[in-house]
Motif scaffolding. Structure first.
Motif, PDB file in Angstrom:
ATOM      1  N   UNK F 261      40.978  34.282  17.362  1.00 53.92           N
ATOM      2  CA  UNK F 261      39.881  34.155  16.401  1.00 53.92           C
ATOM      3  C   UNK F 261      38.734  33.476  17.127  1.00 53.92           C
ATOM      4  N   UNK F 262      37.556  34.080  17.059  1.00 48.33           N
ATOM      5  CA  UNK F 262      36.419  33.504  17.769  1.00 48.33           C
ATOM      6  C   UNK F 262      35.567  32.718  16.793  1.00 48.33           C
ATOM      7  N   UNK F 263      35.482  31.430  17.011  1.00 47.33           N
ATOM      8  CA  UNK F 263      34.692  30.587  16.141  1.00 47.33           C
ATOM      9  C   UNK F 263      33.418  30.189  16.880  1.00 47.33           C
ATOM     10  N   UNK F 264      32.301  30.199  16.141  1.00 47.98           N
ATOM     11  CA  UNK F 264      31.020  29.897  16.786  1.00 47.98           C
ATOM     12  C   UNK F 264      31.021  28.518  17.415  1.00 47.98           C
ATOM     13  N   UNK F 265      31.667  27.584  16.734  1.00 49.32           N
ATOM     14  CA  UNK F 265      31.602  26.202  17.228  1.00 49.32           C
ATOM     15  C   UNK F 265      32.825  25.836  18.064  1.00 49.32           C
ATOM     16  N   UNK F 266      34.004  26.230  17.559  1.00 47.76           N
ATOM     17  CA  UNK F 266      35.237  25.777  18.212  1.00 47.76           C
ATOM     18  C   UNK F 266      35.645  26.672  19.369  1.00 47.76           C
ATOM     19  N   UNK F 267      35.014  27.804  19.468  1.00 48.22           N
ATOM     20  CA  UNK F 267      35.373  28.700  20.549  1.00 48.22           C
ATOM     21  C   UNK F 267      36.595  29.524  20.187  1.00 48.22           C
ATOM     22  N   UNK F 268      37.456  29.756  21.197  1.00 47.97           N
ATOM     23  CA  UNK F 268      38.608  30.623  20.993  1.00 47.97           C
ATOM     24  C   UNK F 268      39.718  29.858  20.276  1.00 47.97           C
TER      25      UNK F 268
END
Lengths: 193, 447, 335, 223, 227, 288
Positions: F261-268
């Motif tokens: 899951x790619x999160x804008x803030x947390x990354x991968x």
């Protein structure tokens, strides 16, 4: 005064006292338009062409001004006439040969304020050249201008692929090459004398 | 610079790398053991991959068809050993891409005999039948390029083949496979020539051999059938004389047009081992299962010329011949155009002409790359008269299109002469390969 | 045994052994005989001069590399060539501070600004020489007599002039064979010229040794033989023609070949690999242009010697030569 | 040589508060026509062989620039767009002719040294450029300030060149010997090549200073 | 159509405005230039005359008054006004008693870097050159311009012999330039080391000019002496 | 007298000049839509070609002629697009911001290098030499061609030799897509957060020897995903982005962390059951 031979006028204007490398005339286009060989060639051609026309015009104007007795209007009439002539030529070429216009046209407005042209007509008047001498002088100056521009363009094209240090990139490098070329052209001194 | 070059009666330019052929050129061809697991990629040739027609778990006999040709520019694949298809999947290849392939477990105690098929007799068959037979046998250029031979033999409309050139030049250093084939399979070669003559309609045949294989040339010359229009010609030793274009220039004094093929000037060039294979397989209707490979180099213990089944994993091969402790590089092919191996799990393919092993101590890699000093050594080496110096400078600057448009980049066939000569150690060939790749990619994206 | 990480690289996996540094080093060897002859003929002054130019070129190269955060490229020997060549083109009694300046200018203006070895569009040594010629015209045309009896114990007073100060020149002017011919129409005998029993620049007098150095490089395949061949042939032919037309006015071709810096220029200056064209035909054209310019400047120009200018102009033209004369690619038809 | 440049920047920075001084200083320093914009090179190279010539040329150019800028600014609503360039040329040529005669009336020697280059001020792109880019769009006062700034910048640049060339080429400054009599002149500095080299040197220094300043700022910005 | 008619209505007014602006500016410019010219003319003339006098007094030391002569087509020497132009101008210098001291002659030739114009002094009495002054030169600074500065070189022109043969038409000896230190005869010029071409150019110019002018001056000597 | 001459001469001259200019003005007017210049001024001048036109000027022409909407320029900030839209009186034609996404998680901490490559330090060059020497034939070589080719400094190589895309800077110009010899980059709308981070086409755990985060084609994600969101094609899970894909369920049971899951803030973000790779250094160079 002993008249100079046409040959000497030509050699002098093109090699010994090259307009760009010895008189610094036309430095702006020399720095600006010397990046590519094709444009340099076209620019050289256009300048030579305008030089011949300007020399012819200036010869006429000078006669006229002397006849009228207003030599003090020399400069202003020269520049005005050169400017309008270039514009006329531009219009004329555009009408007569669109192909030629595409090749030379974009350079013509640049040439209006090229000091090489004005320098040419001023020198020619100062030296008291006759009509034919003026034409030869203009041809020589144009050839010299083209030669310098072409040499510079060739070198700069080659240097596009060189690892030129950041600090000397651009104008500094061009000026330094111009300096070295100017040194090289000193070899022509005394030629034809 | 090339001061003495024009004294020789050969193609212009080129180089003279050290030969290193003495170690293996007198060793007869020996049969190689069968590996327990054979790995067969479906793309062993240039062109379209073959299409697998067997299924997992199926038992196959040696010579059985495993995959049929995927199109005209494609060849079928035959089982190199008798055994069981263990698995189908992606198999590694030398190109660094994985392609679909077959893992074949060989029977440990099989006689590994090849059943006779429907043979094609040279006297009775039509050229079309022979052509089909060559494709069915899975024959590709065994010199290294692995281009399907029947495609090459198909003379285009309006062209005529006047001379058939059998290429026994083998200009790559180290390799001696063709040398041995010429010495040991002369009969197959002449039979193969008959097939080829019939297909191409060539009236003249030249067998070209470099002067360093004098005994092979003499052997062949002594065996030329009476009244056959076959001439064995000995050429001065020079790299890359084995390249088609160079060979044609040396023999005929004519140049193959840029972007064209030898047939454009009436010649067809076939490798001598390929010819022998045609002569050997076609009468029996069999497919290609093995090939002669020179295993040599300073890192190999038992150097020699071996008949190795296609698909034998490199690791098995090296284990069998024994290698030095500190092996560092393995090449498939010769040192000039061969490819370095990254993974020993790849297998021997139809295009593998040699396996070279170098220990660390023998590697003289020049890490010190100097700027191009425009010495022109590469120009004097390039057999197709390119300007590698300028090309290298352009490649470094990323001007790929200019290279292709103004400096004939696409004519380069990566023989490596320029990089060999370069005193500045510039990786010219790699630059060109990269640029060619870029240009091809861009062209493909435009159309 | 087979568990090692393999190394991979692109083909070809074989290389011939000569590196750029090897070539450069051999050029230095080839230059040394002529340089030693200069020292022999002109004594201590010449020795000091050659050392100064070489050291200054090498130091400049080193510090410029440091300054631009690059690895020092001194080890490729090209700076040594530049320094040595520069020294060889200067008169033996040239003040050392000027010579040092020349070395700095050669490397900076002739090489560094273009991006170092491989990028220079002019011969660096000649750029330095041209600068010195323009800056100190008197000192550079004051010649020192050769074979002075006490040359190994004393040196010219000019040699150790204080930096930026005018040297008290103890030489004489206008006495090189070329100047003697140009201004007084006195030709020097050919054997004297060829063996270097004359005055002139430190390393250019002995034509025979220069030719030998060149032959050594050609034999080792480290020099472009076409360029000197083309220059010398052109000078010979052009000058021979003029001499046939009027032997009073124009010198003999042999005199032209062996006098002045032509031999050094043709063999070691014009052949600067980087600044000359790269194609074989281009080399011939380039040589012919330089040859013509040499004769034109020498005979009709204001200066007695024109090799330096001819080579610099040839360098300036060489990109155009390379652009216009491309090798005919295999299979593309005859041009 | 870069030392005065540095101290001067600091000094100038403190002054750059009022808009008027800002316009002036822009021409003198930040947008220096020669060193930063690299325009109007012809006279810069040609008559900078002595400090005196350079200064005279600079002042003449500055005079023409000032007068033409003023006049163009005054007439900016009168001149139609289509003929503006021709009008500017007319105006500039007039003032150049006036300057020419004025210099002749002052000193024949100087006029001889400057030669045709006085007349060539007409085609100096700096003047036409300022008329077109600034004076034709701004009020008279700002145009005057701009002209003063640019003129001063141009004169300053010319002087920089002239000083170096005269010092090395003749061992003197404004004709007064600086070095001892036995100084060896660098003739090359008096030659055309010297002009190219000196200008390149100054541009190089400007580049290097600018670069160092940028690096410094970047260094500041990071932590 | 709409845009066309718009253009039609506006164009004449724009044209008129253009014409007005340009001619107006032209007239203003003309006035400014003419006024400047008028105002500076006398001063410039003065300065020029002064400079000329200075140059003449260098080549004819001790001159007090001068007269200008021109050479016409028939090789006659005529006194001319300042305003008239003539290809060859001579200036005759006289002392306070009106005695002819010498003549200043303009001459030109090609030097190292282009045209070289000089003014030289000729003493018809001694039949010798008494000095010269460079009017215009493009010689290499520091080298070629030694012809103006080197005292050794200028020493040559104290009394450079250009005496005529008895026929009063040809010169006895042609002026020649010799290598530095080799001067033996009064008609030879000691060259400058390192500036050979420039010193030769001076010699050539003088030789050319005197060949023509010396006989001419001699012919019209009486004419010149009348004061 | 002087003044009169001057007046006459200059009067005539200027008259002549004015006449020429008037004629020129009449005869030689080029009629080009001035809006093109204006719009071009508002564009970012990067000439990146992300809009599908060869440069900013042709795009401006297309904008003015109404062939395309300003939203097509992915490089301009929102205000810039709005300004152009307002100027031309058209809608923005907003498109969702797209970014370049990398489909490989095999940094040198988890993936093996089988052979040491010598030569030009670029992925394209290395890939031509037996694939570059990386154990995984599909994986990122890590020489940073994408970083070099990115005009917007949106790609940086991390400590493990994997490129990381800065989604704020990325303009979806597609240069990295073209540069990557292994075809690992593709352009995706920023909302595509469920992401298959591997391109390995082989089935089975053998690949784990080469790379610990490779997809083994176990198919758990496809099983878990609601609404047949994921299907296994050619041994790789393929997300059907036309369906609702805003779910983190499929990543949870992935054993290797190949679907993320790619999160804008947390990354991968990897699933709960995926192996935790804590190695900070480079993985040992492998056997061949």
């Amino acid at each position: 005064m002993k008249p100079e031979s046409f040959w000497h006028i030509f050699i002098n204007a093109s090699l010994i006292n090259n307009f760009v490398l010895a008189y610094f005339l036309g430095i702006c286009p020399f720095l600006g338009v010397s990046g590519k060989k094709e444009t340099a060639m076209k620019m050289g051609g256009a300048v030579t062409f305008v030089m011949v026309i300007a020399a012819t015009c200036a010869y006429g104007i000078n006669l006229l001004l002397i006849a009228v007795g207003a030599p003090f209007l020399q400069l202003i009439s020269y520049i005005v006439v050169i400017a309008s002539t270039v514009q006329l030529v531009e219009m004329f070429i555009k009408k007569m040969s669109p192909a030629l216009f595409r090749a030379l046209g974009i350079f013509l407005p640049l040439i209006t304020t090229n000091c090489a042209i004005l320098g040419l007509v001023l020198f020619q008047t100062n030296k008291g050249y006759g009509f034919l001498e003026s034409i030869v002088y203009a041809l020589g100056a144009g050839a010299g201008f083209t030669l310098a521009l072409m040499l510079m363009a060739g070198l700069r094209e080659q240097l596009d692929f060189a690892e030129v240090p950041e600090v000397t990139k651009g104008t500094v490098l061009t000026l330094l090459i111009a300096g070295i070329l100017s040194l090289s052209f000193m070899g022509f001194a005394g030629l034809g004398g | 610079m090339g001061f003495f070059n024009f004294l020789q009666n050969s193609f212009k330019h080129g180089i003279h790398p050290a030969e290193h052929k003495n170690e293996t050129k007198d060793l007869p061809i020996r049969q190689f053991p069968f590996a327990p697991l054979i790995i067969l990629p479906t793309l062993q040739h240039t062109g379209i991959p073959s299409q697998i027609i067997v299924s997992e778990g199926q038992e196959v006999v040696r010579g059985q068809l495993l995959a049929k040709a995927g199109g005209f520019v494609s060849v079928p694949l035959h089982a190199p050993v008798s055994g069981t298809i263990r698995k189908m999947g992606y198999v590694p290849t030398i190109s660094g891409k994985k392609v679909p392939g077959i893992y074949l477990e060989s029977f440990p105690s099989s006689s590994q005999e090849v059943p006779e098929g429907k043979g094609i007799q040279v006297e009775s068959a039509t050229p079309e039948e022979i052509l089909q037979g060559i494709q069915d046998a899975g024959i590709v250029g065994l010199g290294g390029a692995a281009f399907p031979t029947h495609v090459k033999l198909k003379i285009p409309e309006g062209k005529r083949c006047e001379v058939l050139i059998i290429n026994g030049v083998e200009c790559e250093p180290y390799l001696t496979t063709d040398h041995r084939v010429m010495l040991e399979q002369a009969d197959d070669i002449f039979l193969g020539i008959q097939y080829l003559q019939k297909v191409t309609g060539a009236q003249r045949v030249i067998i070209a051999v470099e002067a360093n294989k004098q005994n092979a040339a003499n052997h062949l010359a002594g065996k030329v059938p009476r009244e056959a229009p076959i001439k064995v010609q000995i050429l001065p030793v020079k790299y890359p004389q084995g390249a088609e274009k160079m060979l044609v220039s040396t023999l005929l004094g004519k140049e193959v047009p840029s972007g064209g093929l030898p047939i454009d000037i009436g010649a067809v060039v076939i490798n001598v081992a390929t010819t022998a294979e045609i002569g050997r397989l076609l009468p029996h209707g069999q497919g290609i299962q093995e090939r002669v490979i020179t295993i040599t180099g300073p890192g190999v213990k038992q150097k020699g010329n071996y008949l190795i089944p296609i698909g034998t994993p490199l690791r098995f091969v090296l284990e069998q011949v024994g290698t030095a402790e500190n092996i560092s590089e393995v090449y498939l092919g010769g040192p000039m155009m061969g490819t370095a191996v990254a993974n020993l799990d790849i297998s021997v393919t139809k295009g593998t002409s040699g396996i070279l092993v170098f220990p660390e101590t023998e590697i003289r890699r020049k890490e010190n790359i100097y700027p191009c000093i425009k010495c022109g050594a590469c120009l004097d080496a390039c057999p197709i008269f390119l300007n590698p110096s300028k090309l290298g400078i352009l490649a470094k600057a990323g001007a790929h299109d200019e290279m292709a448009e103004k400096y004939h980049l696409m004519d380069c066939f990566e023989c490596g002469s320029c990089a060999y000569m370069c005193p500045s150690n510039i990786p010219l060939v790699q630059y060109f390969r990269l640029s060619k790749n870029r240009v091809r990619k861009r062209k493909a994206s435009i159309t | 045994m087979l568990n090692k990480t393999l190394n991979i690289s692109t083909s070809p996996h074989a290389v011939q052994g000569v590196s750029t540094a090897d070539i450069m080093r051999n050029v230095v060897w080839a230059l040394l005989p002529a340089a030693f002859f200069g020292v022999y003929a002109f004594g201590l002054s010449a020795l000091f001069l050659l050392i100064t130019t070489t050291v200054s070129a090498v130091l400049t190269e080193h510090f410029l590399c440091r300054f631009s955060n690059k690895e020092s490229t001194v080890s490729d020997w090209s700076a040594v060539i530049t320094g040595l060549l520069l020294g060889m083109t200067l008169p033996p009694n040239f003040p050392l501070w000027m010579a040092f300046l020349g070395g700095v200018i050669s490397i900076t203006l002739g090489k560094f600004i273009f991006g170092g070895l491989g990028c220079n569009v002019f011969n660096p040594a000649l750029v330095g020489r041209a600068f010195l010629q323009a800056a100190f015209p008197v000192a550079i045309t004051t010649w020192y007599p050769a074979f002075l009896p006490d040359r190994f114990s004393t040196y010219s007073v000019a040699t150790f002039t204080l930096p930026f100060m005018e040297p008290a020149l103890d030489g004489f002017t206008g006495a090189t064979p070329l100047a003697a011919f140009k201004f007084s129409h006195q030709a020097t005998a050919i054997p004297e010229l060829a063996l270097g029993l004359i005055s002139g620049s430190t390393g250019e007098t002995c034509a025979v040794l220069i030719i030998l150095g060149g032959l050594y490089l050609i034999a080792r395949n480290m020099m472009n033989w076409r360029i000197p061949a083309s220059i010398l042939l052109t000078v010979f032919a052009f000058c021979g023609l003029l001499n046939l037309i009027n032997s009073e006015l124009y010198p003999t071709p042999l005199f032209m070949l062996f006098s002045g810096g032509l031999m050094l220029g043709a063999v070691f200056m014009a052949t600067d690999l980087v600044a000359s064209p790269v194609t074989p035909l281009g080399n011939w054209v380039y040589g012919a242009i330089i040859g013509l310019l040499v004769v034109v400047i020498r005979i009709w120009g204001g200066l007695p010697e024109g090799v330096m200018y001819a080579v610099l102009l040839g360098n300036a033209i060489s990109p155009h030569i390379d652009n216009l004369i491309k090798p005919r690619v295999y299979g593309t038809g005859k041009r | 040589m870069s030392v005065p440049a540095k101290t001067k920047t600091g000094f100038l920075d403190s002054l750059e508060k009022s808009p008027a001084t800002d316009i002036f200083l822009k021409g003198l320093w930040r947008k220096n026509p020669t060193f930063v914009q690299v325009i109007g090179m012809c006279p810069v190279l040609a008559v900078s062989n002595t400090a005196e010539n350079a200064l005279a040329m600079g002042l003449a150019t500055a005079f023409v620039l000032l007068m033409s800028n003023t006049l163009v600014s005054i007439l900016r609503f009168v001149i139609p767009k289509q003929v503006r360039i021709s009008c500017y040329i007319l105006i500039i040529a007039t003032f150049v002719t006036m300057a020419d005669y004025a210099i002749q009336a002052m000193s024949v020697e100087l006029h001889k040294a400057l030669g045709a280059f006085i007349s060539l001020i007409v085609v100096n792109c700096l003047i036409l450029g300022r008329a077109e880019a600034f004076a034709s769009k701004n009020t008279v006062e700002t145009s005057v300030l701009d002209a003063l700034g640019m003129g001063a910048g141009f004169t300053f640049a010319l002087f920089c060149l002239g000083a170096v060339r005269e010092l090395l080429g003749n061992g003197s400054l404004f004709g007064i010997a600086v070095f001892p009599a036995s100084f060896q002149e660098w003739v090359v500095m008096m030659l055309p090549a010297g002009g190219f080299f000196t200008l390149a040197l100054w541009l190089f220094i400007f580049n290097a200073v600018k670069r160092a300043k940028q690096n410094k700022e970047r260094g500041k910005a990071l932590p | 159509m709409q845009t066309m008619s718009q253009a039609d209505t506006t164009e004449p007014t724009i044209s008129l405005k253009m014409l007005k602006a340009m001619v107006g500016i032209g007239i203003v410019c003309a006035c400014l230039i003419a006024l400047t010219f008028e105002y500076t003319l006398p001063r410039i003339e003065n300065l020029k005359a002064e400079a000329l006098n200075k140059a003449i007094s260098i080549v004819i030391p001790g001159m007090v008054t001068k007269k200008t002569f021109g050479v016409d087509r028939n090789n006659n020497l005529l006194e001319v006004n300042n305003k008239d132009k003539s290809p060859h101008l001579l200036y005759a210098g006289y002392d306070e008693n009106g005695k002819l001291m010498g003549l200043a002659v303009e001459a030109s030739g090609i030097g190292f870097g282009g045209v070289l114009r000089i003014l030289y002094g000729y003493d018809p009495e001694k039949q010798a050159i008494t000095g010269f002054h460079v009017l215009e030169s493009k010689e290499t600074p520091g080298l070629g311009d030694k012809i103006e500065k080197s005292s050794d070189f200028l020493e040559n022109f104290r009394a450079l012999d250009v005496s005529l043969n008895e026929d009063n038409v040809t010169l006895k000896h042609k002026i020649t330039v010799v290598k530095n230190g080799a001067k033996k005869n009064p008609w030879e010029i000691d060259g400058i080391t390192g500036a050979t071409i420039s010193s030769r150019a001076i010699g050539n110019i003088l030789a050319d000019s005197t060949r023509q002018m010396a006989p001419l001056i001699n012919r019209h000597k009486s004419n010149l002496e009348k004061n | 007298m002087t003044i009169l001459t001057a007046l006459a001469v200059l009067g005539c001259l200027t008259f002549l000049l004015a006449f020429i200019l008037i004629v020129a003005n009449k005869k030689l007017q080029v009629r080009e839509d001035p809006r093109i210049d204006a719009v071009e001024q508002m564009l970012p001048h990067t000439n990146c070609g992300a809009c599908g036109y060869p440069g900013c000027r042709p795009f401006a022409e297309a904008l003015v002629s109404g062939k395309v909407l300003p939203g097509k320029c992915s490089v301009s900030p929102d205000e810039g697009r709005a300004a152009i839209a307002k100027f031309l009186g058209v809608g923005i034609g907003a498109e969702e911001k797209r970014v370049a996404r990398l489909a490989c998680g095999g940094g040198n901490n988890v993936a093996l290098n089988r052979a040491r490559y010598h030569g030009i330090q670029s992925c394209q060059a290395a890939s031509l030499v037996s694939g570059g020497g990386k154990g995984c034939f599909w994986g990122c070589l890590g020489y940073g061609d994408c970083e070099a080719v990115c005009d917007f400094n949106a790609i940086t190589m991390n400590t493990f030799g994997l490129p990381v895309v800065d989604i704020d800077k990325c303009t979806a110009c597609g240069d990295c897509v073209e540069a990557c010899p292994k075809d690992l980059f593709s352009l995706h709308p920023i909302s595509h957060r469920l992401w298959v981070n591997c391109k390995n086409l082989e089935q089975g755990e053998a690949i784990l020897e080469e790379c610990q985060v490779a997809c083994t084609a176990c198919g758990k994600c496809a099983m878990d995903a609601p609404d047949n969101l994921i299907s296994m094609i050619n041994n790789l899970p393929v997300v059907d982005y036309s369906k609702n894909h805003q779910t983190q369920i499929p990543i949870q049971r992935c054993p290797t962390g190949a679907i993320v899951w790619l999160d804008d803030k947390l990354g991968i973000i990897k699933g709960a059951e995926s192996k935790k790779i804590i190695r900070k250094g480079q993985r040992q160079e492998g056997i061949s």
